[in-house]
Design an enzyme around this catalytic site. Structure first.
Site, short mmCIF file in Angstrom:
data_model
loop_
_atom_site.label_atom_id
_atom_site.label_comp_id
_atom_site.label_asym_id
_atom_site.label_seq_id
_atom_site.Cartn_x
_atom_site.Cartn_y
_atom_site.Cartn_z
N ASP A 114 50.97 -19.58 -52.28
CA ASP A 114 51.25 -18.59 -51.25
C ASP A 114 50.73 -19.06 -49.90
OD1 ASP A 114 52.41 -16.80 -53.08
OD2 ASP A 114 50.44 -16.00 -53.63
N PHE A 224 50.36 -5.80 -57.81
CA PHE A 224 50.72 -7.19 -58.10
C PHE A 224 52.24 -7.36 -58.07
CE2 PHE A 224 46.73 -8.01 -60.91
CZ PHE A 224 45.97 -8.20 -59.76
N HIS A 274 53.30 -16.63 -72.52
CA HIS A 274 52.17 -16.98 -71.66
C HIS A 274 51.58 -15.68 -71.14
CE1 HIS A 274 49.82 -19.56 -68.99
NE2 HIS A 274 50.08 -18.72 -68.01
#
Length: 308
Positions: A114, A224, A274
């Protein structure tokens, strides 16, 4: 009596599913204790690997390195190091890549990263640095034969003009050496399946591993999601409505939501996951148990011996 129509998720056994876990380097002694308690809790499940994140601008470089070193030194786990292009020159990142190889790391999660100002700011490549994740993958390959995982986005990267451009970028990462793609987290499985179909139709055949985030705190998870461009279905908000001050019930609802999502993926043939653990093991361990994973016998025997 089992029939041929029995859902796959009800027939799971050890060896059917592969998992990996993401951790972030701790900032304080208390956070370090939480991290290592979580690592010890999840280690007996024998994940394929565990990844350690790398802060924007290299802000966690030393802590990431220390965490990776300790994982290699004190556990049986295979660590993967996150690496981003932000705020570092090629020479600086190349040195870090060589350090990881010398440390014993053989897997890198290569990311653009980012902007230093955070999500929403315009990204500008660092002067003298790698331009993007594809460029970083190519650079890694010139240094050592790492396994390379990259990110992909079922609802497209927030900065991509459309999904097609996003898939073209994924192709560029693969051409540069990426061997696996891990998705941004999502809450609606149909989003993943649609994306998976489009990726395969584009001729991409590397594993596309769904990234999942257990919801410990709905408000935090929603935040998020907004920053990463992931949608939050209305039904999900309703599941947690009114539970802000009821931690026990919230935890039970979170476990049910996570189980529903992961079993829905398994029933459609997904066999690798994951988990973005947020350095917490409780929900992740429960989900993995539902997936048929059990603590390795050696760990169970060691635990019994320690208790005797």
């Amino acid at each position: 009596m089992l029939t041929s129509t029995e859902p796959k998720s009800r027939l799971l056994g050890r060896g059917d599913i592969d998992v990996s876990f993401e951790f972030f380097p701790p900032k304080t002694a208390a956070m370090e204790e939480t991290l290592w308690r979580s690592i010890r809790r999840l280690e007996p499940l024998r994940p394929k690997y565990v990844s350690v994140t790398y802060g924007a601008g290299g802000s966690t470089r030393e802590r990431t390195h220390a965490t990776l070193a300790r994982i290699l030194r004190e556990t049986t786990l295979k660590p993967a190091a996150h690496l981003t292009c932000v705020s570092a020159t090629k020479e600086e990142l190349d040195e870090l890549i060589r350090d990881y190889w010398d440390l014993g790391v053989r897997h890198i999660v290569a990311l653009r990263g980012d902007p230093p100002g955070g999500v929403g700011e315009r990204y500008e490549p660092t002067p003298g640095g790698y331009v993007n994740a594809a460029d970083l993958c190519a650079g890694i390959q010139t240094i050592a034969p790492f396994e390379i995982s990259v990110a992909c986005y079922p609802e497209k990267h927030p900065e991509s003009p459309n999904v097609e451009a996003d898939i073209d970028m994924l192709k560029a990462k693969i051409d540069a050496g990426a061997t696996t793609a891990i998705t941004q987290f999502f809450f609606n499985n149909e989003v993943f399946f649609r994306y998976h179909d489009r990726v395969r139709a584009a001729g991409i055949d590397i594993p596309i591993v769904p990234g999942l985030i257990p919801i410990h705190n709905f408000k935090q998870a929603s935040s998020f999601a907004i920053k990463s461009g992931a949608s939050v279905p209305d039904w999900l908000g309703h599941r947690f409505e009114g539970l802000e001050n009821d931690q026990e019930t919230r935890h039970l609802v979170a476990a049910a939501v996570a189980a529903e999502q992961v079993m829905g993926l398994v029933d459609q043939g997904i066999a690798e996951f994951h988990f973005y653990t947020l350095n917490r093991a409780d929900l992740v361990y429960a989900i993995c148990y539902l997936l048929g994973l059990r603590p390795a016998k050696a760990f169970a025997e060691a635990k019994e011996k320690a208790a005797s």
